[in-house]
Structures are given as structure tokens and as C-alpha cells.
Design a protein around this motif. Structure first.
Motif, PDB file in Angstrom:
ATOM      1  N   ARG A 151       0.834  -1.210   0.000  1.00 30.44           N
ATOM      2  CA  ARG A 151       0.000   0.000   0.000  1.00 30.44           C
ATOM      3  C   ARG A 151       0.868   1.260   0.000  1.00 30.44           C
ATOM      4  N   ILE A 154       1.813   1.936  -3.548  1.00 29.11           N
ATOM      5  CA  ILE A 154       0.737   2.547  -4.332  1.00 29.11           C
ATOM      6  C   ILE A 154       0.661   4.042  -4.037  1.00 29.11           C
ATOM      7  N   ILE A 155       0.715   4.417  -2.757  1.00 26.74           N
ATOM      8  CA  ILE A 155       0.682   5.842  -2.410  1.00 26.74           C
ATOM      9  C   ILE A 155       1.892   6.554  -3.005  1.00 26.74           C
ATOM     10  N   TRP A 179      -8.864  -0.931   1.943  1.00 21.74           N
ATOM     11  CA  TRP A 179      -8.343  -1.276   0.618  1.00 21.74           C
ATOM     12  C   TRP A 179      -9.103  -0.474  -0.427  1.00 21.74           C
ATOM     13  N   SER A 181      -7.182   1.663  -2.480  1.00 20.65           N
ATOM     14  CA  SER A 181      -6.091   2.167  -3.303  1.00 20.65           C
ATOM     15  C   SER A 181      -6.398   2.100  -4.790  1.00 20.65           C
ATOM     16  N   PHE A 213      -8.900   9.120  -2.061  1.00 22.96           N
ATOM     17  CA  PHE A 213      -9.240   7.711  -1.918  1.00 22.96           C
ATOM     18  C   PHE A 213     -10.733   7.434  -1.996  1.00 22.96           C
TER      19      PHE A 213
END
Length: 379
Positions: A151, A154-155, A179, A181, A213
């Protein structure tokens, strides 16, 4: 309650005493002011030291003690030592244990230490990390390799640097745990397709993660509203307007406009101000009414003057707006500055610059100017 529990624990006191003695470095009275009567019993530690130090209920403390006695006695010591090495004070350790007692059952080298090292490696300081983890203990229960790192990656793909990832987590940690993302990737992809610069995308991600998000369909709808309103995707105000419209439904928007209309603001002026300073529309009705009452009723400013400097609406009325206007009105009445001076010239500057430009500079002519300024701030 304590006497009742102690009676039940009589046959186990020595067993727990030996166990909790191994946690001595943590449960000291050095900063926690633990009473000596409850902290020691016959020269050894007992379960009440745990209760008194961290504010755990007797039931929770008893359950934790039973779990601890099945572990390696050095386990709790190792956990505490590692946390201290990563910046946790005794008070912060107590806060953490009270929120998540089972942290003392962590496997120090296998699960706890790698996570702490990872957070430091991406830019958390030993000052920030304890506050961050106490604020969201969920991170201590997530898998480093299966959840946290994927995660994080992804960020990281949404922003420039690790520093911006850390800012994102600090501003809204909840979205790291959900979740969502995939939506974030699609949302940022929409912005990139429109040509929104990375600096603006980073501004949105780090400061408004709840918008970044959110569900993609809602995000896309908000983007369309911003486009129709006439914002330029190349400018940062595009994402500032986006985060506003993504949070407001039609009813909320109309409600805010009606507040301004009560003071004679047309919708065209409201839209003009929104384009200059999108976040002004998010102010509470109470704040809007209070500051417009001062600016328009007490000072007598026309709508156009305020619309030219919408930043004034977000300023603190008592600590910034009123003291600065008091000084400026005195200077205008003495002919020391022009009467048509724009609000932005004395509202959009720092406190230090205001004092230098409008107070200290004129003290020879107006020795009581500083007193007038301070007097307004203290009222």
C-alpha cells in the motif's frame, strides 16, 4: 475490586510477581507516579503495577498476565526496549499499552522491529513515530510485506517522494487501512489525463486523502463539476475546488450561498470568490455571519472590497482581523497611509511583516499604536 481480585490471585501471586518483575524497566514510578503500596508487594512486582501504571482494568490486566506467563519472560522487556529505542517515552508506552495491551506479546525481532525500521526508512522521525502509532495502532497488526509495503508503494506512485507519503499518512491514516487504493489510482489517473501537474496532484493526495481515496464514480462527478465551473486544470485551485465540491452536495452548496445572500452577495460574486479561494465556501455559517457582521456592518466595507481579498474570511476575527483593522483605521485617520489601501495589503502578510510595516514604522508618530494593537488582540 482490587481486594477481591487479590484474594483470587493469592495462589498465583508469586508466579505473576516473578513474571512482572521482568517488566521492571517499563513499570517504574520514574514518570508515572505509581503508588508504592500497589507497585510492590513483599518486595516483588504484582499485577497491580500493570493496572496502576497503564490504567488497564483489572480484568484486562489479569488476562494479559496469564498470556504473558506463557511467553518468554524476556519478551515484554525486549518489546519495551525496542519501543524506547524508537522514541517512545514512558508516558507514550503507557498510552500504547492501554490502547493495545497485546503489543507486549509481539515478537520483537520478527514482527515489531522490522515495521519500526520501515517507517523510519521512509521518513518518520523518532518524534513523529510514537504519536503516529499511538494514533493508529492498527499498523502494528498489519503484515509488513503483505499489506504495509504494497500500500505504501501505491501511495508512492501517486506522489513525488517518501516525504509526501509520510504527510499523507499523518493527515489521514484511515485510508491506508482500507483497501481503497484502486480507486485512488483511478482518481489520480483521471487528473493526469486532464493535464493536472504533479505538484497539484501531490497537494491533493497529501492534504486531502479522503478525496483522493474516495469512490471513483463520486470523484469523477466532482471533477466534472469543477470543469464546468471553469477552473483551469493547470492551476492548483483546480484541486482545491475539487476537494470542496467532492465533499459538498447540492443542498450544502445552496445553503452556504444563502448565507452570503443575506448580506447582499450575488451568486456571481460568490462564484467569483469561489474561483479565487475555493475553500471559503467550507466555512461554517457561524463564522461567515460573525466576520461579515464585522466587515460589512461595523467597518462598512462593500461586498466588492471583501470579494477582492476572500482570504480575510478565513482569518481569525479576534486575533487577526480586528487588531489589524484597528491599526489601519488609526493610520488612515492620521493621514499616514492612503484611505483606499486594499485589504490584501495588510491581511495577506505575516504577523512579523504587519508589525514592521504598519506598527513599528509609525511608532514615532503614534507611540500608542502598539498598545492599540495589543489591546485589540487581548480583548
Amino acid at each position: 475490586m482490587h481486594h477481591f481480585l487479590f484474594a483470587r490471585l493469592t495462589t498465583r501471586t508469586l508466579h505473576y510477581s516473578v513474571l512482572l518483575h521482568n517488566v521492571t524497566p517499563f513499570f517504574t514510578s520514574r514518570t508515572l507516579s505509581v503508588s508504592s503500596t500497589n507497585h510492590r508487594k513483599d518486595g516483588t512486582f504484582n499485577v497491580f503495577s500493570l493496572i496502576n501504571s497503564c490504567g488497564l482494568s483489572p480484568e484486562v490486566a489479569l488476562k494479559l498476565s496469564r498470556r504473558l506467563e506463557l511467553k518468554n519472560p524476556d519478551g515484554p522487556n525486549a518489546v519495551i526496549e525496542i519501543l524506547r529505542n524508537y522514541g517512545f517515552s514512558d508516558t507514550q508506552l503507557c498510552s500504547l499499552v492501554k490502547k493495545i495491551p497485546l503489543v507486549l506479546l509481539s515478537k520483537p525481532e520478527k514482527t515489531l522491529l522490522p515495521k519500526l525500521k520501515f517507517f523510519l526508512s521512509i521518513g518518520f522521525s523518532t518524534t513523529d513515530l510514537p504519536r503516529f502509532l499511538i494514533g493508529n495502532t492498527t499498523f502494528l497488526g498489519l503484515s509488513l510485506h503483505k499489506t504495509i509495503i504494497p500500500r505504501y508503494q501505491i501511495i508512492k506512485s501517486l506522489v513525488h517522494s517518501d516525504k509526501e507519503v509520510v504527510s499523507t499518512l499523518k493527515n489521514d491514516r484511515r485510508y491506508f487501512n482500507r483497501w481503497m487504493s484502486i480507486d485512488a489510482v483511478r482518481n489520480v489517473g483521471t487528473l493526469r489525463h486532464l493535464g493536472v501537474p504533479q505538484r497539484s496532484i501531490s497537494l491533493l493526495v497529501t492534504n486531502f486523502p479522503s478525496v483522493t481515496f474516495m469512490e471513483h464514480s463520486r470523484f469523477f462527478e466532482a471533477v466534472e463539476k469543477v470543469k464546468v465551473t471553469g477552473f483551469d486544470p493547470l492551476k492548483s485551485n483546480f484541486v482545491l475546488a475539487l476537494q470542496v465540491l467532492a465533499k459538498m452536495n447540492e443542498a450544502m452548496w445552496e445553503s452556504k450561498l444563502m448565507v452570503f445572500e443575506k448580506w447582499g452577495w450575488s451568486r456571481d460574486i460568490c462564484l467569483l470568490v469561489f474561483k479565487k479561494h475555493p475553500q471559503f465556501i467550507m466555512l461554517s455559517e457561524e463564522k461567515i455571519m460573525k466576520i461579515l457582521n464585522f466587515l460589512m456592518k461595523d467597518i462598512g466595507l462593500p461586498v466588492e472590497n471583501i470579494a477582492g481579498c476572500p482570504e480575510v474570511l478565513k482569518c481569525n476575527l479576534e486575533k487577526t482581523v480586528m487588531p489589524r483593522f484597528a491599526v489601519v483605521e488609526i493610520l488612515k485617520s492620521r493621514g499616514l497611509i492612503k484611505r483606499d489601501s486594499k485589504i490584501s495589503s495588510f491581511i495577506k502578510i505575516s504577523e512579523k511583516m504587519f508589525l514592521e510595516k504598519y506598527v513599528i514604522r509609525f511608532l514615532k508618530n503614534e507611540p500608542l499604536l502598539l498598545d492599540a494593537y495589543r489591546g485589540q488582540k487581548s480583548n
